[in-house]
Enzyme design. Structure first.
Site, mmCIF file in Angstrom:
data_model
loop_
_atom_site.group_PDB
_atom_site.id
_atom_site.type_symbol
_atom_site.label_atom_id
_atom_site.label_comp_id
_atom_site.label_asym_id
_atom_site.label_seq_id
_atom_site.Cartn_x
_atom_site.Cartn_y
_atom_site.Cartn_z
ATOM 1 N N LYS A 21 -26.597 -51.095 14.675
ATOM 2 C CA LYS A 21 -25.291 -51.672 14.388
ATOM 3 C C LYS A 21 -25.095 -51.756 12.880
ATOM 4 O O LYS A 21 -26.042 -51.797 12.098
ATOM 5 C CB LYS A 21 -25.131 -53.059 15.024
ATOM 6 C CG LYS A 21 -26.212 -54.075 14.645
ATOM 7 C CD LYS A 21 -25.821 -54.965 13.490
ATOM 8 C CE LYS A 21 -26.843 -56.082 13.279
ATOM 9 N NZ LYS A 21 -26.757 -56.715 11.955
ATOM 10 N N PRO A 104 -34.950 -47.114 10.924
ATOM 11 C CA PRO A 104 -35.861 -47.664 9.920
ATOM 12 C C PRO A 104 -35.852 -49.188 9.930
ATOM 13 O O PRO A 104 -34.848 -49.821 10.279
ATOM 14 C CB PRO A 104 -35.299 -47.123 8.596
ATOM 15 C CG PRO A 104 -33.839 -46.916 8.884
ATOM 16 C CD PRO A 104 -33.752 -46.496 10.324
ATOM 17 N N ALA A 105 -36.979 -49.772 9.556
ATOM 18 C CA ALA A 105 -37.075 -51.229 9.438
ATOM 19 C C ALA A 105 -36.450 -51.692 8.129
ATOM 20 O O ALA A 105 -36.284 -50.921 7.184
ATOM 21 C CB ALA A 105 -38.536 -51.654 9.500
ATOM 22 N N GLN A 106 -36.091 -52.977 8.074
ATOM 23 C CA GLN A 106 -35.536 -53.609 6.884
ATOM 24 C C GLN A 106 -34.335 -52.830 6.345
ATOM 25 O O GLN A 106 -34.184 -52.637 5.142
ATOM 26 C CB GLN A 106 -36.603 -53.773 5.803
ATOM 27 C CG GLN A 106 -37.725 -54.710 6.201
ATOM 28 C CD GLN A 106 -38.669 -55.013 5.053
ATOM 29 O OE1 GLN A 106 -38.624 -54.390 4.001
ATOM 30 N NE2 GLN A 106 -39.535 -55.992 5.259
ATOM 31 N N ALA A 107 -33.464 -52.404 7.263
ATOM 32 C CA ALA A 107 -32.271 -51.656 6.878
ATOM 33 C C ALA A 107 -30.992 -52.365 7.285
ATOM 34 O O ALA A 107 -29.903 -51.852 7.058
ATOM 35 C CB ALA A 107 -32.310 -50.259 7.494
ATOM 36 N N GLY A 110 -30.526 -53.721 12.735
ATOM 37 C CA GLY A 110 -30.816 -54.462 13.962
ATOM 38 C C GLY A 110 -31.750 -53.748 14.914
ATOM 39 O O GLY A 110 -31.736 -54.033 16.119
ATOM 40 N N GLY A 111 -32.586 -52.843 14.413
ATOM 41 C CA GLY A 111 -33.419 -52.044 15.304
ATOM 42 C C GLY A 111 -34.341 -52.856 16.188
ATOM 43 O O GLY A 111 -34.436 -52.604 17.396
ATOM 44 N N GLY A 112 -35.037 -53.829 15.623
ATOM 45 C CA GLY A 112 -35.944 -54.639 16.418
ATOM 46 C C GLY A 112 -35.222 -55.444 17.479
ATOM 47 O O GLY A 112 -35.669 -55.536 18.631
ATOM 48 N N ASP A 146 -29.691 -61.771 16.704
ATOM 49 C CA ASP A 146 -28.904 -60.573 16.978
ATOM 50 C C ASP A 146 -29.082 -60.033 18.391
ATOM 51 O O ASP A 146 -28.309 -59.179 18.833
ATOM 52 C CB ASP A 146 -29.271 -59.455 15.985
ATOM 53 C CG ASP A 146 -28.731 -59.697 14.584
ATOM 54 O OD1 ASP A 146 -27.912 -60.612 14.417
ATOM 55 O OD2 ASP A 146 -29.148 -58.965 13.660
#
Length: 202
Positions: A21, A104-107, A110-112, A146
């Site tokens: 997102k 990617p992480a820390q982007a 909201g991937g996790g 989230d």
């Protein structure tokens, strides 16, 4: 978001995307005593996503592997979501989860949280739990602010700590747009974003 291999009562496996997102804007309206920030934002789903594969198992164990060969943390949101669903329902079934990690992480994408939401949705079907979306969102909120949004399935106006969700559908739907998403090599922790002097506060 995905399709079962067989009918709901005999489903053994599922494959679901976990979409990213974008925050079209972000206003901080306050902060709760527990440290969570109150916010207003529009979260827009985009067609960039992780892919999660779920295989029901006969034991109650939860296992997962990164199909790209990347080492996984011991207690990521995917595992925590599966355990939270077991604990909330008393389910004694298990699952093996294969993860194609593309976000990617820390982007700020909201991937996790999206992975956790897709896990709750998939296991609700695989384990035949029949929980409502609202019940899943209640479980998801304990995992991250989230997660309830990603269980909504639509772009949305979001407020509170992220749990007050108004889907933007029908006449309120966002117009079709194209975005170029650029992720620098260095990530940015959420805490640093919310503490930034450039973040608009109301």
């Amino acid at each position: 978001m995905g399709s079962a291999v067989t009918s709901a009562s005999t489903t053994q496996s599922l494959t679901l995307p976990a979409p990213a997102k974008l925050n079209l804007f972000l206003h901080v309206t306050g902060r709760r005593a527990d440290g969570y920030h109150l916010l207003e934002s529009v979260f827009m789903l985009i067609d960039w996503h992780d892919v999660l594969h779920f295989e029901r198992t006969v034991s109650n164990q939860i296992s997962r592997e990164d199909l790209n060969g990347v080492a996984l943390p011991a207690d990521d949101l995917i595992t925590r979501a599966a355990r939270a669903l077991q604990q909330a329902t008393g389910c004694t079934q298990g699952v093996h989860i294969g993860i194609e990690k593309r976000l990617p992480a820390q982007a700020g994408l909201g991937g996790g949280s999206s992975d956790a939401a897709s896990t709750l949705m998939a296991l609700n079907r695989l384990w035949n739990l029949n929980l409502s979306r609202q019940e899943l969102q209640s479980i998801g909120l304990k995992l991250g602010a989230d997660v309830p949004f990603f269980l909504c399935g639509h772009s949305a106006w979001v407020s509170g700590i992220g749990e007050i969700i108004t889907p933007l559908t029908g006449r309120n739907a966002l117009p079709e747009q194209q975005f170029l998403v650029v992720k620098p090599e260095q990530g940015l922790e959420t805490g640093k974003i919310f503490s930034s002097e450039f973040l608009k506060r109301i």
